[in-house]
Design a protein around this motif. Structure first.
Motif, PDB file in Angstrom:
ATOM      1  N   ARG A   5      37.585  43.472  34.516  1.00 59.16           N
ATOM      2  CA  ARG A   5      38.973  43.197  34.134  1.00 59.16           C
ATOM      3  C   ARG A   5      39.317  43.891  32.822  1.00 59.16           C
ATOM      4  NH1 ARG A   5      37.116  38.561  36.641  1.00 59.16           N
ATOM      5  NH2 ARG A   5      38.492  37.722  38.269  1.00 59.16           N
ATOM      6  N   PRO A  23      43.649  38.866  28.111  1.00 64.56           N
ATOM      7  CA  PRO A  23      43.736  39.600  29.392  1.00 64.56           C
ATOM      8  C   PRO A  23      45.058  40.358  29.478  1.00 64.56           C
ATOM      9  CG  PRO A  23      43.010  37.345  29.747  1.00 64.56           C
ATOM     10  CD  PRO A  23      43.443  37.427  28.315  1.00 64.56           C
ATOM     11  N   THR A  75      42.602  47.749  43.118  1.00 63.03           N
ATOM     12  CA  THR A  75      43.193  47.347  41.855  1.00 63.03           C
ATOM     13  C   THR A  75      44.351  46.431  42.161  1.00 63.03           C
ATOM     14  OG1 THR A  75      44.575  49.292  41.896  1.00 63.03           O
ATOM     15  CG2 THR A  75      42.541  49.466  40.657  1.00 63.03           C
ATOM     16  N   GLN A  84      37.905  46.879  28.133  1.00 59.50           N
ATOM     17  CA  GLN A  84      37.239  45.839  28.929  1.00 59.50           C
ATOM     18  C   GLN A  84      36.224  45.143  28.028  1.00 59.50           C
ATOM     19  OE1 GLN A  84      35.713  48.238  32.259  1.00 59.50           O
ATOM     20  NE2 GLN A  84      37.212  47.231  33.587  1.00 59.50           N
ATOM     21  N   PRO A 141      42.362  42.734  38.371  1.00 57.41           N
ATOM     22  CA  PRO A 141      40.949  43.098  38.332  1.00 57.41           C
ATOM     23  C   PRO A 141      40.659  44.357  39.139  1.00 57.41           C
ATOM     24  CG  PRO A 141      41.303  41.256  39.807  1.00 57.41           C
ATOM     25  CD  PRO A 141      42.607  41.485  39.106  1.00 57.41           C
TER      26      PRO A 141
END
Length: 628
Positions: free
Chosen positions: A172, A376, A43, A191, A382
């Motif tokens: 992501r 995002p 991560t 997500q 990610p």
């Protein structure tokens, strides 16, 4: 069954810790090497100094009350429907409407089987005192940052594999913005654009309960499976107040989104039921719909037969039972058809459903992708999942429901209905209890099992049928008196599997009667018979079955047949060909008289029937012929 619990598997893969046995076995008994794969879950977060590990809000309310049993909910639903004066068509006869086509897509939210929340180290227990497991990040305190918990990936990946999805090497997180009191941050982390898994499908067969119009089987495609946070629990109070329990905020969920390919209400319910069974089978989700661990949002649209495209869809939120899924789809389908036939237009909106309702209700206008302003998440990098990790997780899942159901039906001789019931009851724990009972019964009877719950012989099938009948029906009768069997996830309850196996072993060998066996079951359940003390209780109470001799049965049969010339005449007429059907009912009438007249603890119904049939054919009917 070759399954490895998620918690144990997570400790092994992420930290290299092994259980007491020193190894883990995959499907087929293959051992995993003693090394871990923590490096394969990456991560790329820049916020490793999260404060979410230590701080919780003080409790502000009593512990949440236990959920209302589904049986009680259904009774309340029936009473509500009766009070409304409305009648309801049976769902089996209400799967289609002439001239119209239905389209259904489903979003299933399932709580993952993890000890920690998705982005904080707070515990995932929701049954403790309200607001007792809340980290700073869960409460959206200024400056608190998310810290992704890698252990949540273990059940999530297993869920994806069970549904036939392809796990993406890189996924992501996005922020889904909306403002409601159950979302402290004003956005939900999910997500949307780059989910954990894509593709996959669920195959539904007739035995899964699909609509008859779908034939023998139907496949429903899975578009994607994504990780996301849960919201707070809201409890309405008098005076328009609402209490919030933030224990549920941040619980790790998987959202499973199907393609709009379902055409019938019963098939929609079957899909949710099958997904729940799949998730339980791989230990990804331990709480079912009835316990609040799985919820379904259903998208419904209708169009006239032969029209292209899809109609305007509405979404029915937070359906909490399989029956509710089917009923809500039928109600919303009929509402939309009525609107269109009256010349109106179906509005795209979010609607609700209450247990006992006959109609859906409007909640709010339907939000679209633009309304949520997906972006995002800047605080989370990610998630990268290694291919070798996915392979190891796939190898450790054990039998999936269809394979297990085939084994129960074809290998053990159970009906599909009984097999499904065993697999669904008690969040999947009842089937584990069944396997324990069956293995213990066969160990007592000297029949070697194969590790899947039973030996594969004709005798083994008789043992399996006996165990299944008692694990389903006789154990079920206890719940009519006490709703709690105390069933644990590993398959034990207030009636230990070894004690039930002892009762069934004695019953199978005709050492006790069925009535004595049922009395012993009740005694074990109440605690009157100590654990492991079934045989001693039989000995102490003088309950051993000492069957009458054939001569004693015959004398009893002669006694009860005396004065029943009219009944015996039916057997004479059958022998003479004056009636076509053998008078089985009259035979059982005479057997019943025998059972009532004789010492019950010394009689077996099958033996009594055999002797009575023999006496009728060899003594009573010839005697009637001689008199004639």
């Amino acid at each position: 069954m070759g399954r490895i619990p998620t918690a144990e598997l997570g400790r092994y893969l992420l930290t290299g810790q092994l259980g007491r046995q020193g190894c883990l076995r995959g499907a087929g008994g293959r051992r995993f090497p003693t090394r871990h794969f923590a490096s394969q879950i990456e991560t790329s977060t820049s916020t490793s100094t999260s404060t979410s590990t230590s701080t919780a809000l003080p409790p502000n309310a009593d512990p949440a009350p236990p959920p209302t049993p589904l049986r009680k909910q259904l009774k309340e639903q029936a009473r509500s429907l009766k009070a409304s004066g409305k009648t309801k068509t049976k769902n089996a006869d209400n799967q289609t409407v002439a001239g119209w086509e239905l389209t259904v897509g489903i979003e299933i939210h399932a709580q993952l089987n993890t000890a920690r929340k998705l982005f904080s180290a707070a515990a995932t227990s929701v049954n403790d005192a309200a607001n007792s497991h809340v980290a700073l990040f869960d409460a959206a305190m200024p400056g608190a940052q998310p810290l992704f918990q890698p252990a949540t990936l273990i059940p999530a990946v297993r869920a994806a594999l069970a549904l036939g999805c392809t796990v993406q090497r890189v996924s992501r997180f996005d922020r889904k913005h909306y403002f409601h009191w159950d979302q402290p941050a004003g956005y939900q982390i999910t997500q949307y654009h780059a989910p954990l898994a894509r593709g996959g499908r669920v195959v539904l067969r007739a035995r899964d309960g699909i609509a008859g119009e779908d034939g023998a089987a139907v496949a429903v495609a899975i578009r994607q499976l994504q990780l996301e946070q849960d919201t707070a629990k809201t409890t309405a109070q008098p005076g328009g107040a609402h209490w919030l329990d933030l224990n549920r905020v941040g619980l790790p969920l998987v959202e499973i989104i199907t393609a709009p390919e379902i055409r019938h209400p019963a098939t929609a319910a079957a899909l949710v039921r099958k997904v729940q069974m799949l998730l339980r089978s791989v230990d990804a989700c331990v709480l079912g719909m009835e316990a609040g661990g799985l919820r379904a949002d259903v998208n419904v649209s209708v169009r006239r037969a032969g029209e292209g495209g899809l109609g305007t869809r509405t979404e029915i939120k937070n359906l909490s039972s399989f029956r509710a899924v089917e009923d809500a789809v039928i109600a919303e389908r009929d509402r939309q058809i009525a609107v269109l036939e009256a010349g109106g237009t179906v509005a795209g909106e979010t609607r609700g459903w209450s247990l006992g309702s006959t109609e859906t209700r409007r909640l709010r206008g339907k939000e679209g992708e633009v309304d949520y302003r997906y972006m995002p998440d800047p605080d989370l990098g990610p998630v990268v999942v290694g291919d070798d990790l996915v392979r190891h997780l796939g190898a450790s899942m054990g039998a999936l429901p269809d394979a297990e159901l085939d084994q129960l039906v074809d290998g053990h001789g159970l009906s599909a209905k009984d097999a499904l019931s065993l697999m669904l009851l008690d969040d999947g724990a009842r089937i584990q209890y069944f396997y324990k009972v069956l293995d213990a019964v066969e160990a007592r009877l000297g029949c070697a099992g194969d590790g899947t719950g039973g030996c594969q012989t004709q005798a083994g099938q008789r043992h399996a049928l006996l165990a299944a009948n008692w694990c389903l029906h006789e154990l079920g009768k206890l719940t009519e008196i006490s709703s709690d069997l105390g069933m644990t996830p590993d398959g034990e309850c207030h009636v230990p599997s070894g004690d039930l196996a002892a009762i069934l072993g004695h019953l199978h060998q005709r050492e006790i009667t069925a009535k004595v066996a049922k009395d012993l079951l009740w005694g074990v359940f109440r605690g009157d018979v100590a654990a492991g003390g079934v045989t001693q209780a039989i000995e102490t109470g003088g309950l051993w079955f000492r069957e009458l001799s054939e001569q004693e049965y015959a004398a009893l049969a002669d006694r009860v047949a005396h004065g029943e010339a009219k009944v015996l005449g039916d057997f004479l007429r059958f022998k003479q060909g004056r009636t076509k059907a053998y008078p089985q009912g009259k035979l059982m009438f005479l057997v019943g008289k025998m059972m009532r007249a004789g010492p019950e603890q010394q009689m077996d119904p099958a033996s009594a029937e055999k002797v009575m049939r023999s006496r009728i054919e060899q003594v009573y009917v010839p005697g009637l012929e001689a008199e004639a």
